[in-house]
Enzyme design. Structure first.
Site, PDB file in Angstrom:
ATOM      1  CG  HIS A  19      37.024  36.821  45.088  1.00 12.28           C
ATOM      2  ND1 HIS A  19      37.270  36.254  43.863  1.00 12.28           N
ATOM      3  CD2 HIS A  19      36.665  38.095  44.844  1.00 12.28           C
ATOM      4  CE1 HIS A  19      37.059  37.150  42.909  1.00 12.28           C
ATOM      5  NE2 HIS A  19      36.703  38.287  43.492  1.00 12.28           N
ATOM      6  N   GLY A  56      35.299  39.399  38.592  1.00 12.25           N
ATOM      7  CA  GLY A  56      36.510  38.692  39.002  1.00 12.25           C
ATOM      8  C   GLY A  56      36.106  37.269  39.345  1.00 12.25           C
ATOM      9  NE  ARG A 110      40.293  41.128  37.344  1.00 18.04           N
ATOM     10  CZ  ARG A 110      39.916  40.961  38.607  1.00 18.04           C
ATOM     11  NH1 ARG A 110      40.672  40.286  39.442  1.00 18.04           N
ATOM     12  NH2 ARG A 110      38.792  41.477  39.048  1.00 18.04           N
ATOM     13  CG  ASP A 126      26.997  42.042  31.674  1.00 20.07           C
ATOM     14  OD1 ASP A 126      26.511  40.892  31.685  1.00 20.07           O
ATOM     15  OD2 ASP A 126      26.608  42.960  32.411  1.00 20.07           O
ATOM     16  CB  VAL A 173      28.990  34.235  36.197  1.00 19.64           C
ATOM     17  CG1 VAL A 173      28.884  33.047  35.258  1.00 19.64           C
ATOM     18  CG2 VAL A 173      29.402  35.495  35.442  1.00 19.64           C
ATOM     19  CG  ASN A 197      22.274  36.105  38.724  1.00 20.27           C
ATOM     20  OD1 ASN A 197      21.272  35.882  39.398  1.00 20.27           O
ATOM     21  ND2 ASN A 197      23.182  36.998  39.061  1.00 20.27           N
ATOM     22  CD  GLU A 222      32.801  39.544  49.024  1.00 21.64           C
ATOM     23  OE1 GLU A 222      31.953  39.991  48.238  1.00 21.64           O
ATOM     24  OE2 GLU A 222      34.017  39.527  48.776  1.00 21.64           O
TER      25      GLU A 222
HETATM   26  P1  ADP Z   1      31.958  41.640  40.795  1.00 19.87           P
HETATM   27  O1  ADP Z   1      33.039  40.626  40.640  1.00 19.87           O
HETATM   28  O2  ADP Z   1      32.252  42.927  40.078  1.00 19.87           O
HETATM   29  O3  ADP Z   1      31.459  41.809  42.199  1.00 19.87           O
HETATM   30  P2  ADP Z   1      29.400  40.402  40.241  1.00 19.87           P
HETATM   31  O4  ADP Z   1      29.514  39.293  41.191  1.00 19.87           O
HETATM   32  O5  ADP Z   1      28.379  41.460  40.486  1.00 19.87           O
HETATM   33  O6  ADP Z   1      30.783  41.085  39.927  1.00 19.87           O
HETATM   34  O7  ADP Z   1      29.148  39.764  38.797  1.00 19.87           O
HETATM   35  C1  ADP Z   1      28.977  40.622  37.714  1.00 19.87           C
HETATM   36  C2  ADP Z   1      28.853  39.791  36.462  1.00 19.87           C
HETATM   37  O8  ADP Z   1      27.855  38.788  36.625  1.00 19.87           O
HETATM   38  C3  ADP Z   1      28.375  40.617  35.293  1.00 19.87           C
HETATM   39  O9  ADP Z   1      29.445  41.196  34.608  1.00 19.87           O
HETATM   40  C4  ADP Z   1      27.691  39.602  34.427  1.00 19.87           C
HETATM   41  O10 ADP Z   1      28.663  39.107  33.530  1.00 19.87           O
HETATM   42  C5  ADP Z   1      27.319  38.481  35.340  1.00 19.87           C
HETATM   43  N1  ADP Z   1      25.866  38.259  35.423  1.00 19.87           N
HETATM   44  C6  ADP Z   1      24.981  38.836  36.225  1.00 19.87           C
HETATM   45  N2  ADP Z   1      23.728  38.367  35.992  1.00 19.87           N
HETATM   46  C7  ADP Z   1      23.848  37.464  34.995  1.00 19.87           C
HETATM   47  C8  ADP Z   1      22.938  36.629  34.274  1.00 19.87           C
HETATM   48  N3  ADP Z   1      21.642  36.623  34.539  1.00 19.87           N
HETATM   49  N4  ADP Z   1      23.452  35.830  33.309  1.00 19.87           N
HETATM   50  C9  ADP Z   1      24.757  35.835  33.028  1.00 19.87           C
HETATM   51  N5  ADP Z   1      25.661  36.583  33.669  1.00 19.87           N
HETATM   52  C10 ADP Z   1      25.220  37.392  34.626  1.00 19.87           C
END
Ligand code: ADP
Length: 406
Positions: free
Chosen positions: A179, A211, A240, A282, A331, A334, A383
């Site tokens: 990352h 991740g 993971r 999720d 996470v 949000n 990114e």
């Molecule tokens: P990646 O690492 O696949 O790029 P993201 O940055 O898109 O992932 O993050 C995806 C995760 O973010 C989801 O699996 C979910 O757990 C979490 N997420 C997204 N919106 C919310 C929210 N409003 N509240 C809690 N978790 C969230």
């Protein structure tokens, strides 16, 4: 300068065409399920988004189709490939070879190929993407931007594992991080928001998505990070495990009769939030279940926040202080509840979350209290912008150098 950003995942290829000087995204999209018979491309901006079902046997075919869509199709966004001035590729593994982004030549491609041993699916896909761009746009300069490059500044005490030294040497076993582009981007944006030079700040950056990784950035330099030899290390993640007692691995192999593939699958795909909650990876679903009283969902939530909190503490001691903690990804951006839990009880350390600001949604924002010694900042990661920016700078400098020589 129009830069085409290509992000080749193991079975996907994301793309974005960016006009760098204005930061404007001309179009973007994703080739999904590359290599399977259900592949499709989703592309376009906002209400213009389209989904086309296409056969994409590999990443070469994906690049070919993307270039075709950009210049023809129902809604071409450029009249010819001549309007693409450079291509920037996200490369997952740069090993010890690359500590910054570089213009791609044959030597660079050979090294990316060699490093496929450390990231087989991603690096091989990236090479296919590079080769395809070379064949369709032979005169367009291409740049490689490595996820690992940002961490090459870490000192041996942070990147070495206490294993027999000869084996570390023989197999290149060390922490490489992951990352990196995201951590670098949010660190720059945070310095900008704080109106301080990055090289005068101590930052902890937290990429908390599916991740998860955290980095200690001391005066602009990455000095420690949670992801390691592979992206399995460090924090608890969606599926993971992150760091666990290594003795658990042979224990499970023996008692459950697992082979290496099976134990890898268990640690990478069946653990983390999914493994503990038994519900989902999720966090939204798990938060809902925890709110309704599901004890394992609540435990997953608490374990996740604990792993971030603990790392904040260790990185503060590594840097002997911190000016700002920066959060990004699904996470981090949000989950108000997760942020609350991470920062709960840290007031004594001068880290004070403002719960009112924590409710704010949207773009870049400072969510710490006015009297907090440490700023807490939320920054949506970008990114692709960082890759476009690196590509722009390298190609511009290369052209200038060539002009000066004439
Ligand atoms: P990646 O690492 O696949 O790029 P993201 O940055 O898109 O992932 O993050 C995806 C995760 O973010 C989801 O699996 C979910 O757990 C979490 N997420 C997204 N919106 C919310 C929210 N409003 N509240 C809690 N978790 C969230």
């Amino acid at each position: 300068m129009n830069v085409l950003v290509i992000n080749s995942g193991s079975s996907s290829l994301k793309f974005q065409l960016v006009h760098v000087e204005t930061g404007g995204i001309i179009t973007k999209g994703i080739c999904d399920s590359v290599g399977s018979d259900t592949s499709f491309i989703k592309y376009g901006m906002y209400e213009d988004e389209q989904v086309v079902k296409v056969d994409l046997p590999d990443h070469v075919a994906a690049v070919q189709k993307v270039l075709e869509l950009l210049t023809s199709g129902d809604k071409p966004v450029i009249s010819s490939l001549g309007e693409i001035n450079a291509v920037g590729h996200r490369i997952v593994h740069g090993g010890n070879y690359f500590d910054k982004s570089v213009i791609i030549d044959e030597d660079v491609v050979a090294k990316i190929e060699e490093l496929a041993e450390l990231a087989p699916l991603h690096n091989r896909a990236a090479v296919q993407g590079i080769r395809a761009c070379q064949s369709y746009m032979p005169d367009v300069p291409q740049v490689a931007v490595f996820d690992t490059a940002f961490f090459q500044t870490m000192p041996p005490k942070a990147y070495m594992y206490p294993l027999p030294y000869e084996l570390c040497e023989k197999y290149g076993i060390r922490k490489y991080g992951a990352h990196g582009t995201s951590h670098r981007y949010i660190a720059h944006r945070a310095a900008n928001m704080l109106d301080e030079p990055l090289d005068e700040l101590k930052l902890i950056t937290c990429h908390l998505g599916n991740g998860c990784s955290m980095t200690a950035i001391d005066h602009g330099i990455a000095v420690d990070t949670t992801m390691g030899f592979t992206p399995l290390d460090g924090l608890m993640m969606g599926t993971r495990s992150g760091s666990i007692d290594p003795a658990i691995v042979p224990f499970l192999m023996e008692h459950e009769g697992l082979n290496t593939d099976e134990v890898n699958d268990l640690l990478n795909k069946q653990s983390g939030i999914l493994g503990i909650s038994g519900i989902s990876n999720d966090l939204r679903t798990v938060t809902e279940a925890a709110d309704k009283g599901d004890p394992r969902a609540a435990m997953a939530f608490e374990m996740y926040s604990h792993s971030v909190k603990k790392t904040i503490g260790s990185f503060i001691t590594v840097m002997a202080g911190v000016d700002a903690i920066v959060l990004t990804a699904g996470v981090g951006e949000n989950s108000r509840k997760m942020r609350s839990m991470i920062f709960a009880g840290l007031q004594q350390m001068g880290i004070r979350l403002d719960e009112r600001k924590n409710k704010l949604r949207g773009f870049e924002r400072i969510i710490s209290a006015d009297n907090s010694d440490v700023a807490i900042i939320v920054i949506p990661t970008d990114e692709e912008f960082m890759i476009a920016r690196d590509t722009f700078v390298l190609v511009r400098d290369m052209k200038r150098a060539a002009e000066n020589q004439e």
